[in-house]
Write a protein that holds these residues in place. Structure first.
Motif, PDB file in Angstrom:
ATOM      1  N   VAL A   1      19.367   5.335  62.636  1.00  0.00           N
ATOM      2  CA  VAL A   1      18.394   5.971  63.519  1.00  0.00           C
ATOM      3  C   VAL A   1      17.225   5.040  63.788  1.00  0.00           C
ATOM      4  CG1 VAL A   1      18.966   8.346  62.876  1.00  0.00           C
ATOM      5  CG2 VAL A   1      17.266   7.098  61.548  1.00  0.00           C
ATOM      6  N   VAL A   2      16.501   5.349  64.853  1.00  0.00           N
ATOM      7  CA  VAL A   2      15.255   4.660  65.172  1.00  0.00           C
ATOM      8  C   VAL A   2      14.188   5.738  65.324  1.00  0.00           C
ATOM      9  CG1 VAL A   2      15.690   4.632  67.674  1.00  0.00           C
ATOM     10  CG2 VAL A   2      14.158   2.927  66.657  1.00  0.00           C
ATOM     11  N   THR A   3      12.969   5.433  64.887  1.00  0.00           N
ATOM     12  CA  THR A   3      11.885   6.400  64.995  1.00  0.00           C
ATOM     13  C   THR A   3      11.338   6.382  66.416  1.00  0.00           C
ATOM     14  OG1 THR A   3      10.281   4.778  64.189  1.00  0.00           O
ATOM     15  CG2 THR A   3      11.272   6.251  62.564  1.00  0.00           C
ATOM     16  N   VAL A   4      11.083   7.579  66.948  1.00  0.00           N
ATOM     17  CA  VAL A   4      10.605   7.725  68.322  1.00  0.00           C
ATOM     18  C   VAL A   4       9.406   8.664  68.360  1.00  0.00           C
ATOM     19  CG1 VAL A   4      12.863   7.275  69.373  1.00  0.00           C
ATOM     20  CG2 VAL A   4      12.233   9.607  68.781  1.00  0.00           C
ATOM     21  N   ASP A   5       8.648   8.566  69.439  1.00  0.00           N
ATOM     22  CA  ASP A   5       7.512   9.455  69.632  1.00  0.00           C
ATOM     23  C   ASP A   5       8.011  10.804  70.126  1.00  0.00           C
ATOM     24  OD1 ASP A   5       4.827   9.951  69.435  1.00  0.00           O
ATOM     25  OD2 ASP A   5       4.258   8.877  71.252  1.00  0.00           O
ATOM     26  N   SER A   6       7.251  11.832  69.873  1.00  0.00           N
ATOM     27  CA  SER A   6       7.578  13.181  70.314  1.00  0.00           C
ATOM     28  C   SER A   6       6.379  13.738  71.081  1.00  0.00           C
ATOM     29  CB  SER A   6       7.884  14.063  69.103  1.00  0.00           C
ATOM     30  OG  SER A   6       7.935  15.412  69.476  1.00  0.00           O
ATOM     31  N   PRO A   7       6.618  14.327  72.261  1.00  0.00           N
ATOM     32  CA  PRO A   7       5.486  14.874  73.014  1.00  0.00           C
ATOM     33  C   PRO A   7       4.732  15.970  72.253  1.00  0.00           C
ATOM     34  CG  PRO A   7       7.546  15.085  74.260  1.00  0.00           C
ATOM     35  CD  PRO A   7       7.881  14.507  72.923  1.00  0.00           C
ATOM     36  N   ASP A   8       5.451  16.709  71.407  1.00  0.00           N
ATOM     37  CA  ASP A   8       4.826  17.796  70.648  1.00  0.00           C
ATOM     38  C   ASP A   8       4.008  17.305  69.460  1.00  0.00           C
ATOM     39  OD1 ASP A   8       6.087  19.581  72.357  1.00  0.00           O
ATOM     40  OD2 ASP A   8       7.858  19.710  71.084  1.00  0.00           O
ATOM     41  N   ASP A   9       4.340  16.121  68.962  1.00  0.00           N
ATOM     42  CA  ASP A   9       3.685  15.599  67.762  1.00  0.00           C
ATOM     43  C   ASP A   9       3.660  14.073  67.844  1.00  0.00           C
ATOM     44  OD1 ASP A   9       2.619  15.293  65.221  1.00  0.00           O
ATOM     45  OD2 ASP A   9       4.534  15.567  64.212  1.00  0.00           O
ATOM     46  N   PRO A  10       2.684  13.502  68.551  1.00  0.00           N
ATOM     47  CA  PRO A  10       2.644  12.044  68.735  1.00  0.00           C
ATOM     48  C   PRO A  10       2.513  11.281  67.415  1.00  0.00           C
ATOM     49  CG  PRO A  10       1.020  13.151  70.132  1.00  0.00           C
ATOM     50  CD  PRO A  10       1.577  14.176  69.194  1.00  0.00           C
ATOM     51  N   LEU A  11       3.214  10.152  67.353  1.00  0.00           N
ATOM     52  CA  LEU A  11       3.149   9.275  66.180  1.00  0.00           C
ATOM     53  C   LEU A  11       2.149   8.151  66.412  1.00  0.00           C
ATOM     54  CD1 LEU A  11       6.888   8.583  65.236  1.00  0.00           C
ATOM     55  CD2 LEU A  11       5.243   9.917  63.933  1.00  0.00           C
TER      56      LEU A  11
ATOM     57  N   GLN B   1       2.347   2.301  65.303  1.00  0.00           N
ATOM     58  CA  GLN B   1       2.974   1.414  64.305  1.00  0.00           C
ATOM     59  C   GLN B   1       4.190   2.055  63.641  1.00  0.00           C
ATOM     60  OE1 GLN B   1       0.117   0.466  61.294  1.00  0.00           O
ATOM     61  NE2 GLN B   1       0.070   2.518  60.450  1.00  0.00           N
ATOM     62  N   HIS B   2       4.386   3.371  63.830  1.00  0.00           N
ATOM     63  CA  HIS B   2       5.531   4.064  63.245  1.00  0.00           C
ATOM     64  C   HIS B   2       6.659   4.295  64.241  1.00  0.00           C
ATOM     65  CE1 HIS B   2       2.301   5.277  60.363  1.00  0.00           C
ATOM     66  NE2 HIS B   2       3.214   4.763  59.559  1.00  0.00           N
ATOM     67  N   ILE B   3       6.517   3.788  65.457  1.00  0.00           N
ATOM     68  CA  ILE B   3       7.544   3.936  66.483  1.00  0.00           C
ATOM     69  C   ILE B   3       8.413   2.681  66.495  1.00  0.00           C
ATOM     70  CG2 ILE B   3       7.961   4.205  68.958  1.00  0.00           C
ATOM     71  CD1 ILE B   3       5.232   5.658  69.094  1.00  0.00           C
ATOM     72  N   GLY B   4       9.727   2.870  66.593  1.00  0.00           N
ATOM     73  CA  GLY B   4      10.643   1.734  66.680  1.00  0.00           C
ATOM     74  C   GLY B   4      11.130   1.202  65.352  1.00  0.00           C
ATOM     75  N   LEU B   5      10.940   1.958  64.275  1.00  0.00           N
ATOM     76  CA  LEU B   5      11.448   1.542  62.964  1.00  0.00           C
ATOM     77  C   LEU B   5      12.902   1.985  62.832  1.00  0.00           C
ATOM     78  CD1 LEU B   5       8.443   2.731  60.765  1.00  0.00           C
ATOM     79  CD2 LEU B   5       8.837   0.437  61.709  1.00  0.00           C
ATOM     80  N   PHE B   6      13.742   1.136  62.291  1.00  0.00           N
ATOM     81  CA  PHE B   6      15.155   1.467  62.096  1.00  0.00           C
ATOM     82  C   PHE B   6      15.399   1.883  60.657  1.00  0.00           C
ATOM     83  CE2 PHE B   6      15.264  -1.029  65.895  1.00  0.00           C
ATOM     84  CZ  PHE B   6      16.267  -0.441  66.647  1.00  0.00           C
ATOM     85  N   GLY B   7      16.297   2.847  60.480  1.00  0.00           N
ATOM     86  CA  GLY B   7      16.633   3.317  59.146  1.00  0.00           C
ATOM     87  C   GLY B   7      17.976   4.009  59.132  1.00  0.00           C
ATOM     88  N   VAL B   8      18.361   4.461  57.945  1.00  0.00           N
ATOM     89  CA  VAL B   8      19.631   5.161  57.750  1.00  0.00           C
ATOM     90  C   VAL B   8      19.322   6.525  57.134  1.00  0.00           C
ATOM     91  CG1 VAL B   8      21.842   5.156  56.530  1.00  0.00           C
ATOM     92  CG2 VAL B   8      20.891   3.012  57.399  1.00  0.00           C
ATOM     93  N   ILE B   9      19.891   7.583  57.726  1.00  0.00           N
ATOM     94  CA  ILE B   9      19.719   8.916  57.172  1.00  0.00           C
ATOM     95  C   ILE B   9      20.459   8.985  55.834  1.00  0.00           C
ATOM     96  CG2 ILE B   9      20.318  11.354  57.441  1.00  0.00           C
ATOM     97  CD1 ILE B   9      19.816  11.056  60.409  1.00  0.00           C
ATOM     98  N   ILE B  10      19.759   9.433  54.802  1.00  0.00           N
ATOM     99  CA  ILE B  10      20.355   9.538  53.469  1.00  0.00           C
ATOM    100  C   ILE B  10      20.817  10.968  53.202  1.00  0.00           C
ATOM    101  CG2 ILE B  10      19.962   9.265  50.994  1.00  0.00           C
ATOM    102  CD1 ILE B  10      20.099   6.618  52.622  1.00  0.00           C
TER     103      ILE B  10
ATOM    104  N   LEU C   1      16.119   6.094  54.811  1.00  0.00           N
ATOM    105  CA  LEU C   1      15.840   4.818  54.163  1.00  0.00           C
ATOM    106  C   LEU C   1      15.362   3.837  55.226  1.00  0.00           C
ATOM    107  CD1 LEU C   1      15.962   3.338  51.438  1.00  0.00           C
ATOM    108  CD2 LEU C   1      18.255   2.577  52.074  1.00  0.00           C
ATOM    109  N   ILE C   2      14.081   3.462  55.138  1.00  0.00           N
ATOM    110  CA  ILE C   2      13.469   2.535  56.096  1.00  0.00           C
ATOM    111  C   ILE C   2      12.806   1.423  55.299  1.00  0.00           C
ATOM    112  CG2 ILE C   2      11.707   2.242  57.874  1.00  0.00           C
ATOM    113  CD1 ILE C   2      12.146   5.142  58.686  1.00  0.00           C
ATOM    114  N   GLY C   3      13.206   0.198  55.543  1.00  0.00           N
ATOM    115  CA  GLY C   3      12.596  -0.935  54.853  1.00  0.00           C
ATOM    116  C   GLY C   3      12.698  -0.857  53.345  1.00  0.00           C
ATOM    117  N   GLY C   4      13.809  -0.308  52.838  1.00  0.00           N
ATOM    118  CA  GLY C   4      14.016  -0.209  51.397  1.00  0.00           C
ATOM    119  C   GLY C   4      13.268   0.933  50.737  1.00  0.00           C
ATOM    120  N   GLU C   5      12.645   1.801  51.533  1.00  0.00           N
ATOM    121  CA  GLU C   5      11.872   2.927  50.993  1.00  0.00           C
ATOM    122  C   GLU C   5      12.397   4.238  51.580  1.00  0.00           C
ATOM    123  OE1 GLU C   5       7.358   4.601  51.535  1.00  0.00           O
ATOM    124  OE2 GLU C   5       7.650   2.447  51.526  1.00  0.00           O
TER     125      GLU C   5
END
Length: 70
Positions: A7-17, A20-29, A49-53
């Motif tokens: 997955v990639v993190t995206v902005d949401s119109p209902d809850d803006p991010l 710096q938190h937009i466009g991060l890649f990770g794996v759903i655990i 899991l994003i960046g080992g965290e």
């Protein structure tokens, strides 16, 4: 969405991010559960899991990059 999805993190119109938190890649655990005993469960859906965290994320802020063929 399911565990193992990239997955990639995206902005949401209902809850803006914060940008710096937009466009991060990770794996759903796994899904968050009440049994986790963590207050984050009231607004977050997945442990990602994003960046080992391991981080909690709402599904409204995640977009699947690859569709698994399971």
């Amino acid at each position: 969405m399911k565990p193992g999805d990239l997955v990639v993190t995206v902005d949401s119109p209902d809850d803006p991010l914060d940008p710096q938190h937009i466009g991060l890649f990770g794996v759903i655990i796994e899904e968050t559960k009440l049994e986790d005993g963590h207050p984050i469960n009231s607004w977050c859906d997945w442990w990602v899991l994003i960046g080992g965290e391991l981080q909690p994320w709402s599904k409204s802020h995640l977009k699947i990059v690859n569709e698994s063929s399971d």
